[in-house]
Design an enzyme around this catalytic site. Sequence first.
Site, PDB file in Angstrom:
ATOM      1  N   ASN A 100       0.896  -1.153   0.000  1.00 22.79           N
ATOM      2  CA  ASN A 100       0.000   0.000   0.000  1.00 22.79           C
ATOM      3  C   ASN A 100       0.936   1.204   0.000  1.00 22.79           C
ATOM      4  OD1 ASN A 100      -1.613   2.233   1.373  1.00 22.79           O
ATOM      5  ND2 ASN A 100      -3.187   0.669   1.090  1.00 22.79           N
ATOM      6  N   SER A 101       0.935   1.943  -1.107  1.00 24.09           N
ATOM      7  CA  SER A 101       1.977   2.943  -1.344  1.00 24.09           C
ATOM      8  C   SER A 101       1.919   4.112  -0.369  1.00 24.09           C
ATOM      9  CB  SER A 101       1.879   3.477  -2.776  1.00 24.09           C
ATOM     10  OG  SER A 101       2.116   2.452  -3.710  1.00 24.09           O
ATOM     11  N   GLN A 102       3.038   4.815  -0.264  1.00 21.10           N
ATOM     12  CA  GLN A 102       3.146   5.992   0.601  1.00 21.10           C
ATOM     13  C   GLN A 102       2.068   7.007   0.204  1.00 21.10           C
ATOM     14  OE1 GLN A 102       6.819   8.109   0.109  1.00 21.10           O
ATOM     15  NE2 GLN A 102       6.601   9.216   2.046  1.00 21.10           N
TER      16      GLN A 102
END
Length: 393
Positions: A100-102
């Site tokens: 789950n990306s930044q």
Amino acid sequence: MTEHDVREASLDGLASRLTEKGTLSSDWLPAFKAVPRELFVPDLMWPGRTKGMGQGEAIDRTEDPEAWMRAVYSDVSLTTQWDDGQHSGTGKGRIPTCSNSQPSMVFSMLNALEIQDRSRVLEIGTGTGWNAALLSERVGQGNVVSVEVDEENAKSARERIESAGYHPTLIVGDGFEGYREGAPYDRVLVTAALTEVPHRVIGQVRTGGVIVAPYATTYGGEGVVQLTVQRDGSAVGHFVGSSAFMRLRQQRRKRRHVRDYLGGKPWPADGVKSMTTVSPEEVGDWLPMFAIGLQTQGVFPWAEQYDDGSYTLWLRDAAVTSWATVDYEPGRDEFDLYQSGPRDLWDEVVVAFLHWDTMGRPEFGRFGLTVDGETGEHTPWLDHPSSPVRLVS
């Protein structure tokens, strides 16, 4: 947890921080609040570090819900899968393969899409499903198509997206091929690093449509490029910032071990020794690596670290014909260099680095990319498409 921690570990706390940083714009704020990140993070995950690269230790929501919530509402990426799902347990695997990306990166890229009301959007890389849900909230679920190659990730993402109340078109397939049945698209968002922007995907985008993707060079360094599809079928645009994404699975390359380059002999084998005054430290940051990567072909680095702070920088070519090593030792002004094979790889890297240096060390935003819609040829440029970046020969 302190009162400060409670405020920080919340949807509103993260929204405030992202707004202050300028990455969460007012037009995306309603979607951010309507689609809580916590709905798209599994119980077990490995948070990224706030400084530097890599992941921290695993956090299990069932064992430490407060630490889990703090991680979810921190501006860090959260690794959710290792080794294409072949890894199990709470230890770290070899290669992170889903995250789950930044959040600041997520919304920087969504901003770069320049979404219009009811834009039809193709996402390549569903991942945990957060992006697809955010897009569904913003443009309507009927206008969102998301493609995921990993069946297990696709299944869990679908469950999360539908539990949140959205039903976009979710496809298990090869994102490199796009999804022609849903074309034409107004926008394309790629959530894995590309070494090649697929011309088949470009062909599925309307003239004037926008593609936003992390673009990685073979040498290293990576930036988010914003491409606009032209009437002639090409895609042209500037880079809008740096990035560090996992590679698109279909574009990964398995690197040969250094022993294969040495021909079975101990290092330095047949390497020719000399000295260099250019420090490996100068060419090791993300921006110079990116600039070097745009100017070189088929060469990539690897650092062999030692306990005393020194290291050996290895350079290898993709054809397994040439290699080089540079020994970095803190405090030295000259460094031992060995090169072998038909290509002097360190010399090529130095030429590319010095060229970038003499140009005034341009940042990501001055570079751009043109992708030919028919041949797929990629041409990087500086400031304007009429000024292509020259390749070191």
